[in-house]
Design a protein around this motif. Sequence first.
Motif, PDB file in Angstrom:
ATOM      1  N   VAL A   1       0.860  -1.252  -0.049  1.00 51.56           N
ATOM      2  CA  VAL A   1       0.011  -0.113  -0.082  1.00 51.56           C
ATOM      3  C   VAL A   1       0.715   1.340  -0.157  1.00 51.56           C
ATOM      4  O   VAL A   1       0.643   2.155  -0.627  1.00 51.56           O
ATOM      5  CB  VAL A   1      -0.824   0.146   1.355  1.00 51.56           C
ATOM      6  CG1 VAL A   1      -2.030   1.305   1.550  1.00 51.56           C
ATOM      7  CG2 VAL A   1      -1.994  -1.294   1.000  1.00 51.56           C
TER       8      VAL A   1
ATOM      9  N   THR B   1      -3.039   2.992  -6.692  1.00 46.08           N
ATOM     10  CA  THR B   1      -3.066   3.121  -5.152  1.00 46.08           C
ATOM     11  C   THR B   1      -4.052   2.384  -4.791  1.00 46.08           C
ATOM     12  O   THR B   1      -4.151   1.328  -3.720  1.00 46.08           O
ATOM     13  CB  THR B   1      -2.960   4.345  -4.585  1.00 46.08           C
ATOM     14  OG1 THR B   1      -1.942   5.044  -5.089  1.00 46.08           O
ATOM     15  CG2 THR B   1      -2.990   4.524  -3.039  1.00 46.08           C
TER      16      THR B   1
ATOM     17  N   ALA C   1      -4.036  -1.424  -2.743  1.00 44.37           N
ATOM     18  CA  ALA C   1      -4.642  -1.540  -1.649  1.00 44.37           C
ATOM     19  C   ALA C   1      -5.403  -2.341  -1.169  1.00 44.37           C
ATOM     20  O   ALA C   1      -5.468  -3.270  -0.327  1.00 44.37           O
ATOM     21  CB  ALA C   1      -5.208  -0.104  -1.161  1.00 44.37           C
TER      22      ALA C   1
END
Length: 208
Positions: free
Chosen positions: A14, A189, A193
Amino acid sequence: MRVDWVPYSASGLVVGAAGLSVGALLMPQPGDPASPLGMGAGEDDRWLAISVLYLLAAVGLAVGLPAVTSIFDRRGARWALVGVGTLAVGILGAAAYAVLMSVLRALVVGGVPLAGGVGGLAEDAWLAVLLHGWVSVFAVGEVLIAMALLQARRVSRWVPALMLAHAGLTPLAPMMPVALAAVTALTATMAFAGLGIAANRRSLPPIL
């Protein structure tokens, strides 16, 4: 006592994806990896920020790759391994790019004369191929991992969908409006994640 490494690896995934997205957002021309070569000497702080962010992204994503492999069992494992290996090459390219940015910043700040100026480096064909190459390899790695995720059905479908969207839209980012290019950068992202969360959940013991 057994130490579960998956949560730490997932956290690196992450953090690395976030660093990659923020670094892309700092580009003067979103999505164009050669564009910082045209920055002037007065923007050396921006050079430093981009190089630090891309180095952070490379380290974080490298630490997070084992978490990606932990998601798969048999179904999709072969595609996953190929995708992780391809993504690892792209991550090495991101690290090399960060080092290159640091070296160029040091040359400009130190007043070292460069033939044709720093902006002239962006016109070098081989350097442009090298810089664009790692972005392409990274995108191919995303596509392969997304295909493995769709085959394995271990995560929600929005995760591979975002990975495919980021891989497909990255080449078009230089032609996009700034806001749309920013959204494209953030999809990476969000996708990584989601991978980190999925890997962390699989590492948790069952609730009795």
